[in-house]
Design a protein around this motif. Structure first.
Motif, PDB file in Angstrom:
ATOM      1  N   ILE A 545       0.841  -1.202   0.000  1.00 16.36           N
ATOM      2  CA  ILE A 545       0.000   0.000   0.000  1.00 16.36           C
ATOM      3  C   ILE A 545       0.877   1.254   0.000  1.00 16.36           C
ATOM      4  CG2 ILE A 545      -1.525   1.391   1.472  1.00 16.36           C
ATOM      5  CD1 ILE A 545      -3.157  -0.610   0.071  1.00 16.36           C
ATOM      6  N   ASP A 546       1.888   1.249   0.855  1.00 17.99           N
ATOM      7  CA  ASP A 546       2.784   2.412   0.946  1.00 17.99           C
ATOM      8  C   ASP A 546       3.502   2.652  -0.380  1.00 17.99           C
ATOM      9  OD1 ASP A 546       2.033   2.696   3.584  1.00 17.99           O
ATOM     10  OD2 ASP A 546       3.781   1.615   4.378  1.00 17.99           O
ATOM     11  N   HIS A 547       3.970   1.583  -1.005  1.00 17.08           N
ATOM     12  CA  HIS A 547       4.664   1.692  -2.290  1.00 17.08           C
ATOM     13  C   HIS A 547       3.716   2.229  -3.372  1.00 17.08           C
ATOM     14  CE1 HIS A 547       7.359   0.698  -5.610  1.00 17.08           C
ATOM     15  NE2 HIS A 547       6.366   0.027  -6.174  1.00 17.08           N
ATOM     16  N   ALA A 548       2.484   1.700  -3.404  1.00 16.47           N
ATOM     17  CA  ALA A 548       1.507   2.128  -4.417  1.00 16.47           C
ATOM     18  C   ALA A 548       1.094   3.579  -4.197  1.00 16.47           C
ATOM     19  CB  ALA A 548       0.289   1.215  -4.386  1.00 16.47           C
ATOM     20  N   ASN A 549       0.995   3.995  -2.943  1.00 16.48           N
ATOM     21  CA  ASN A 549       0.638   5.390  -2.655  1.00 16.48           C
ATOM     22  C   ASN A 549       1.642   6.366  -3.262  1.00 16.48           C
ATOM     23  OD1 ASN A 549      -1.755   6.199  -1.229  1.00 16.48           O
ATOM     24  ND2 ASN A 549      -1.098   4.853   0.446  1.00 16.48           N
ATOM     25  N   ILE A 550       2.900   5.948  -3.291  1.00 16.75           N
ATOM     26  CA  ILE A 550       3.953   6.804  -3.832  1.00 16.75           C
ATOM     27  C   ILE A 550       4.050   6.668  -5.348  1.00 16.75           C
ATOM     28  CG2 ILE A 550       6.456   7.218  -3.858  1.00 16.75           C
ATOM     29  CD1 ILE A 550       6.471   6.194  -0.920  1.00 16.75           C
ATOM     30  N   ASN A 551       3.905   5.464  -5.877  1.00  9.44           N
ATOM     31  CA  ASN A 551       4.272   5.198  -7.266  1.00  9.44           C
ATOM     32  C   ASN A 551       3.104   5.029  -8.236  1.00  9.44           C
ATOM     33  OD1 ASN A 551       7.370   4.807  -7.135  1.00  9.44           O
ATOM     34  ND2 ASN A 551       6.613   3.559  -5.429  1.00  9.44           N
ATOM     35  N   MET A 552       1.905   4.762  -7.758  1.00 10.97           N
ATOM     36  CA  MET A 552       0.777   4.616  -8.677  1.00 10.97           C
ATOM     37  C   MET A 552       0.378   5.987  -9.204  1.00 10.97           C
ATOM     38  SD  MET A 552      -3.039   2.908  -8.112  1.00 10.97           S
ATOM     39  CE  MET A 552      -2.443   1.283  -7.642  1.00 10.97           C
ATOM     40  N   LYS A 553       0.289   6.100 -10.521  1.00 11.91           N
ATOM     41  CA  LYS A 553      -0.059   7.389 -11.136  1.00 11.91           C
ATOM     42  C   LYS A 553      -1.522   7.712 -10.898  1.00 11.91           C
ATOM     43  CE  LYS A 553       3.396   7.187 -14.850  1.00 11.91           C
ATOM     44  NZ  LYS A 553       3.618   7.149 -16.306  1.00 11.91           N
ATOM     45  N   LYS A 554      -1.763   8.991 -10.638  1.00  7.82           N
ATOM     46  CA  LYS A 554      -3.133   9.441 -10.435  1.00  7.82           C
ATOM     47  C   LYS A 554      -3.760   9.758 -11.782  1.00  7.82           C
ATOM     48  CE  LYS A 554      -5.893  12.555  -7.575  1.00  7.82           C
ATOM     49  NZ  LYS A 554      -5.866  13.591  -6.511  1.00  7.82           N
ATOM     50  N   ILE A 555      -4.913   9.204 -12.020  1.00 11.11           N
ATOM     51  CA  ILE A 555      -5.594   9.385 -13.296  1.00 11.11           C
ATOM     52  C   ILE A 555      -6.860  10.199 -13.074  1.00 11.11           C
ATOM     53  CG2 ILE A 555      -6.741   8.212 -15.212  1.00 11.11           C
ATOM     54  CD1 ILE A 555      -4.914   5.814 -14.679  1.00 11.11           C
ATOM     55  N   GLY A 556      -6.970  11.300 -13.802  1.00 13.91           N
ATOM     56  CA  GLY A 556      -8.158  12.135 -13.699  1.00 13.91           C
ATOM     57  C   GLY A 556      -9.267  11.593 -14.574  1.00 13.91           C
ATOM     58  N   PRO A 557     -10.420  12.220 -14.552  1.00 17.17           N
ATOM     59  CA  PRO A 557     -11.517  11.770 -15.415  1.00 17.17           C
ATOM     60  C   PRO A 557     -11.150  11.921 -16.882  1.00 17.17           C
ATOM     61  CG  PRO A 557     -12.047  13.869 -14.377  1.00 17.17           C
ATOM     62  CD  PRO A 557     -10.803  13.380 -13.731  1.00 17.17           C
ATOM     63  N   GLU A 558     -11.673  11.054 -17.723  1.00 17.61           N
ATOM     64  CA  GLU A 558     -11.378  11.082 -19.156  1.00 17.61           C
ATOM     65  C   GLU A 558     -12.001  12.318 -19.793  1.00 17.61           C
ATOM     66  OE1 GLU A 558     -12.357   8.440 -23.160  1.00 17.61           O
ATOM     67  OE2 GLU A 558     -12.575   7.530 -21.173  1.00 17.61           O
ATOM     68  N   VAL A 559     -11.161  13.104 -20.466  1.00 16.49           N
ATOM     69  CA  VAL A 559     -11.623  14.338 -21.125  1.00 16.49           C
ATOM     70  C   VAL A 559     -12.193  13.989 -22.484  1.00 16.49           C
ATOM     71  CG1 VAL A 559     -10.968  16.624 -21.940  1.00 16.49           C
ATOM     72  CG2 VAL A 559      -9.887  15.688 -19.873  1.00 16.49           C
ATOM     73  N   LEU A 560     -13.402  14.497 -22.766  1.00 16.68           N
ATOM     74  CA  LEU A 560     -14.060  14.239 -24.043  1.00 16.68           C
ATOM     75  C   LEU A 560     -13.811  15.383 -25.019  1.00 16.68           C
ATOM     76  CD1 LEU A 560     -17.491  12.940 -22.675  1.00 16.68           C
ATOM     77  CD2 LEU A 560     -15.471  11.592 -23.257  1.00 16.68           C
ATOM     78  N   ASP A 561     -13.890  15.082 -26.270  1.00 13.67           N
ATOM     79  CA  ASP A 561     -13.697  16.092 -27.315  1.00 13.67           C
ATOM     80  C   ASP A 561     -15.009  16.841 -27.546  1.00 13.67           C
ATOM     81  OD1 ASP A 561     -12.553  17.594 -29.293  1.00 13.67           O
ATOM     82  OD2 ASP A 561     -12.770  16.060 -30.847  1.00 13.67           O
ATOM     83  N   GLU A 562     -15.463  17.512 -26.485  1.00 12.90           N
ATOM     84  CA  GLU A 562     -16.747  18.206 -26.537  1.00 12.90           C
ATOM     85  C   GLU A 562     -16.768  19.278 -25.453  1.00 12.90           C
ATOM     86  OE1 GLU A 562     -21.551  17.219 -26.185  1.00 12.90           O
ATOM     87  OE2 GLU A 562     -20.085  15.586 -26.162  1.00 12.90           O
ATOM     88  N   ALA A 563     -17.270  20.438 -25.784  1.00  9.49           N
ATOM     89  CA  ALA A 563     -17.318  21.537 -24.823  1.00  9.49           C
ATOM     90  C   ALA A 563     -18.647  21.534 -24.069  1.00  9.49           C
ATOM     91  CB  ALA A 563     -17.130  22.864 -25.535  1.00  9.49           C
ATOM     92  N   CYS A 564     -18.588  22.020 -22.854  1.00 11.12           N
ATOM     93  CA  CYS A 564     -19.797  22.138 -22.030  1.00 11.12           C
ATOM     94  C   CYS A 564     -20.713  23.191 -22.645  1.00 11.12           C
ATOM     95  CB  CYS A 564     -19.410  22.536 -20.618  1.00 11.12           C
ATOM     96  SG  CYS A 564     -20.832  22.876 -19.553  1.00 11.12           S
ATOM     97  N   PRO A 565     -21.980  22.882 -22.864  1.00 11.23           N
ATOM     98  CA  PRO A 565     -22.905  23.861 -23.457  1.00 11.23           C
ATOM     99  C   PRO A 565     -23.207  25.047 -22.547  1.00 11.23           C
ATOM    100  CG  PRO A 565     -24.091  21.890 -22.782  1.00 11.23           C
ATOM    101  CD  PRO A 565     -22.642  21.588 -22.614  1.00 11.23           C
ATOM    102  N   LEU A 566     -22.872  24.947 -21.254  1.00 13.18           N
ATOM    103  CA  LEU A 566     -23.152  26.037 -20.323  1.00 13.18           C
ATOM    104  C   LEU A 566     -21.975  26.988 -20.151  1.00 13.18           C
ATOM    105  CD1 LEU A 566     -25.180  24.258 -17.466  1.00 13.18           C
ATOM    106  CD2 LEU A 566     -26.041  25.439 -19.506  1.00 13.18           C
TER     107      LEU A 566
END
Length: 608
Positions: A545-566
Motif C-alpha cells: 500500500i505504501d509503495h503504491a501510494n507513492i508510485n501509482m499514477k493518479k488518473i483524472g476523469p477522461e476528457v471528451l472532445d466536446e465543450a460544455c454547453p453552459l
C-alpha cells in the motif's frame, strides 16, 4: 412469563419457529448482525493493529432498539441462540451472547439445517457451546476484508477513481479481465470439416484428435471420396448416464442461472424464502434444507423415504443406489440442498408459491429425488463408412430405459434413429461438402461459469459468490456490463486489474486467495493461529500500500472532445452511484451533467 428465549436472525424465521414451540418459549429476531467493526481509529479499521489486532465492535447502525429489546427479553431467562448453522451464523451467535453477557461456556447454542417442527424440537433438546474456532475464523475473515476493503479501496478511489476492491471481489474481476484480454488477442485459424450427404442422414469425415485439416487437404479428400460408401463397421454399445447429486450452493446458483435465468443473488433470496418457511394451510413450513452448503451428503431418513417414494411411484427398476464421496476441500458441515418432505411435491406446493419460488423448488425437489434413482440407459450405434480409403462416421442414439430422466433431465438427450444398415452395404452420397470453420476464442464468463470457475479454483466461499458478482455488476462500480448473460469488463474494470497486477500481484491473485481460504478453514478447525494469519497478511500488505501510494499514477476523469454547453469548458466522463455519466470539468462551479446515450456507453465499455 415465558421461561425460555430463542433468538434467530430473521423475523420470518422467528415467526415460523414460534409456531412450533409451546407457550414457555418466546422467539425473537436479531435481524441479522447486531455488531460490526467500528470505523473509528487509525485508518478507520476498527482494529488495534498494535495489540494483536484487537477488534473494536460497535452496535450496528439502526440496531440499538433491537439490542435493547433482546437484553430486556433475556433477563432472568434461559437463552438459546439459533442463528444460521455456518461460520457467519456462529459469529452472530457469539456477538449476541457477548452483548447479552451470557456465559460462553454454557450450552446456549442450537443448530438445525431445516425449519420443520421435528428439526426444531430436536435442536432444542441438543444445545451446545458456541464454537469459538468458527467464530475466530469469521473474525479473521472480517478483519482481512476490512483491511483490504478500506486500504485498497481508498487507494484506488484516490488514484484511478475505482470505487472498491476486495480480497475475493478483485480476484473474480481479474479472472474476467484476463479472459477478455485473451479473447481480444485471439487470432482465428481456418480449418475444414467434410460431410457426406445421404438421403436420411449425414456422415462426417473422421479427423484424428488434435488435428485440423487445411483447405487444400480438404479439397483433395472431397475429390477422392467417391461413391460407393461401403459400411466397414457397425458398433452398437450400451451406455449409461448417472444422475447428478443434490444441489450445493454453487451448483444451485449455476443451474438457476442457466435454466431459470436467475442471478446468484436472486437465487439465494428465493432459496432463503423456501428455507425459512411458506404458509401452507395456516401453518408455516420450511420447504428445503439450509441452502448454504458445499456438501452433497443426504440424511439416512431422507434416503429411506426417497427410495420408498421411487419404488411406489416408478417401480423397483427405478430405485438407485446412494453414492457419496466427500469432495476435497469441502467443509461437509450440512447436507446437500433437498426438500424437507417428499410429501410436499412441487405440484402440491404450486398454489402456495409464486412463479419463481415454485420453479426453483421444483428443480431442488426433482434433483434430490433423481439423485437416488437408477441410471438412464442408451443404445449408441456408430457406423463407419469407407469411401475410396477415406473414413466417415455417423452416430445414432436410442433411449432404452429412462431411469432418473423420468424426474430430472437438464441435458434433453434426443433420440437419433438411423435406418437399418449392415456391414458391407453400399450407399451413394448425393454430395460431399467441405465446410469452412474457424477456431473460436474462449467464451466470456456468465454468472454460472464464473461461479463454477471460482469454486474450482477455491476463490471465496459458495455463500459469498452471489454477493461478489452482484457487487462487480453494480452500476456505481462500473467494472462490468452484461450482454446476453455474458460478463464484459469495462475500461474501468480493465484499468483496475492492471493496476492491481502492477502493485499487488503477490496478494490479489488466485493462488494467494485460494491458500487464504484453506488457512481460514484451518482456523475454523482449530489447526491454525488466527492472529498469526492476520499479522502475516498485514505485514506483507501494508508495504505494498505504501509503495503504491507513492508510485501509482493518479488518473483524472477522461476528457471528451466536446465543450460544455453552459460554460464552454471540456466535458469529462465521470462515475456516479448509478454508473458513468458526462459532466463538466469545471465542477463544482459548473454543474452541467447528462446521461450517456447507448452508443456512447457501448464505446466507453469497450463492448465488442
Amino acid at each position: 412469563m415465558t421461561e425460555k428465549l430463542v433468538i434467530v436472525e430473521s423475523p420470518s424465521k422467528a415467526k415460523t419457529i414460534n409456531s412450533y414451540l409451546g407457550k414457555e418459549y418466546q422467539v425473537l429476531s436479531s435481524v441479522g448482525h447486531i455488531r460490526d467493526l467500528a470505523t473509528s481509529g487509525p485508518g478507520g479499521l476498527g482494529l488495534d493493529v498494535n495489540n494483536n489486532f484487537k477488534p473494536d465492535y460497535q452496535i450496528s447502525k439502526g440496531k440499538t432498539k433491537v439490542v435493547n429489546e433482546l437484553k430486556k427479553a433475556a433477563k432472568n431467562r434461559e437463552v438459546l441462540i439459533a442463528t444460521d448453522p455456518d461460520r457467519e451464523g456462529e459469529a452472530i451467535a457469539w456477538h449476541i451472547a457477548d452483548v447479552l453477557n451470557l456465559d460462553i461456556d454454557q450450552k446456549n447454542r442450537i443448530v438445525f439445517t431445516e425449519i420443520t417442527k421435528p428439526a426444531i424440537l430436536g435442536a432444542i433438546d441438543k444445545p451446545r457451546e458456541i464454537d469459538m474456532d468458527l467464530v475466530h475464523s469469521q473474525e479473521v475473515r472480517r478483519a482481512l476484508d476490512r483491511i483490504i476493503g478500506f486500504k485498497l479501496s481508498t487507494l484506488l478511489q484516490k488514484k484511478i477513481k475505482s470505487k472498491s476492491a476486495g480480497r475475493v471481489q478483485s480476484v473474480a474481476l481479474k479472472l474476467i479481465v484476463d479472459l477478455e484480454k485473451e479473447i481480444l488477442a485471439f487470432i482465428p485459424e481456418e480449418y475444414y470439416e467434410i460431410e457426406a450427404v445421404f438421403e436420411e442422414f449425414k456422415a462426417n469425415y473422421i479427423i484424428k484428435a488434435n488435428q485440423r485439416i487445411k483447405k487444400d487437404e480438404a479439397m483433395e479428400i472431397v475429390k477422392n471420396s467417391t461413391n460407393p460408401f461401403v459400411i466397414k463397421d457397425i458398433e452398437v454399445k450400451e451406455t449409461k448416464r448417472s444422475p447428478k447429486p443434490p444441489f450445493t450452493t454453487s451448483t444451485l446458483q449455476q443451474d438457476a442461472n442457466i435454466n431459470l435465468n436467475l442471478s446468484g443473488a436472486r437465487t439465494m433470496a428465493l432459496a432463503q424464502q423456501l428455507y425459512e418457511g411458506i404458509e401452507i394451510d395456516g401453518e408455516i413450513t420450511g420447504l428445503i434444507t439450509y441452502m448454504r452448503t458445499d456438501s452433497t451428503r443426504l440424511s439416512d431418513i431422507f434416503i429411506k423415504d426417497a427410495l420408498n417414494v421411487i419404488k411406489d411411484k416408478y417401480g423397483n427398476d427405478y430405485v438407485g443406489t446412494y453414492h457419496y464421496e466427500k469432495k476435497e476441500g469441502s467443509q461437509d458441515a450440512h447436507e446437500g440442498i433437498r426438500p424437507t418432505s417428499l410429501k410436499l411435491t412441487p405440484k402440491k406446493m404450486e398454489q402456495y408459491l409464486d412463479k419463481y419460488q415454485h420453479r426453483l423448488y421444483e428443480r431442488i425437489y426433482n434433483r434430490a429425488l433423481a439423485s437416488l434413482m437408477s441410471n438412464a440407459i442408451f443404445e449408441r450405434t456408430k457406423v463407419i463408412f469407407d469411401a475410396n480409403g477415406n473414413l466417415y462416421d455417423v452416430s445414432g442414439v436410442r433411449e432404452v430405459f429412462k431411469g432418473f430422466l423420468e424426474v430430472y433431465d437438464d441435458q434433453k438427450t434426443k433420440d437419433v434413429i438411423l435406418p437399418k444398415l449392415n456391414v458391407g452395404d453400399k450407399l451413394n452420397a448425393s454430395a460431399v461438402n467441405p465446410i469452412r470453420k474457424e477456431t473460436q476464442p474462449k467464451s466470456r464468463y456468465t454468472e454460472a461459469s464464473l461461479i463454477k470457475e471460482m469454486e474450482k479454483l477455491g476463490i471465496g466461499r459458495p455463500s459469498t459468490y452471489a454477493q461478489t458478482i452482484q457487487t462487480l455488476k453494480s452500476a456505481d462500480r462500473n467494472y462490468l456490463t452484461v450482454e446476453k448473460k455474458k460478463l464484459i469488463p469495462t475500461k474501468q474494470g480493465i484499468l483496475t486489474v492492471e493496476q492491481l497486477d502492477e502493485f499487488f500481484k503477490d496478494i490479489i491473485n488466485v493462488n494467494y486467495t485460494s491458500a487464504m481460504e484453506e488457512n481460514l478453514d484451518k482456523v475454523s478447525e482449530g489447526k491454525a493461529d488466527d492472529i498469526k494469519l492476520l499479522a502475516d497478511f498485514y505485514n506483507a500488505f501494508i508495504p505494498m500500500i505504501d509503495h503504491a501510494n507513492i508510485n501509482m499514477k493518479k488518473i483524472g476523469p477522461e476528457v471528451l472532445d466536446e465543450a460544455c454547453p453552459l460554460c464552454g469548458q471540456p466535458l469529462v466522463l465521470r462515475n456516479g452511484k448509478n454508473g458513468p455519466f458526462i459532466g463538466c470539468s469545471n465542477f463544482p462551479t459548473c454543474r452541467y451533467t447528462r446521461n450517456i446515450e447507448k452508443n456512447e456507453k457501448n464505446e466507453e465499455n469497450n463492448i465488442i
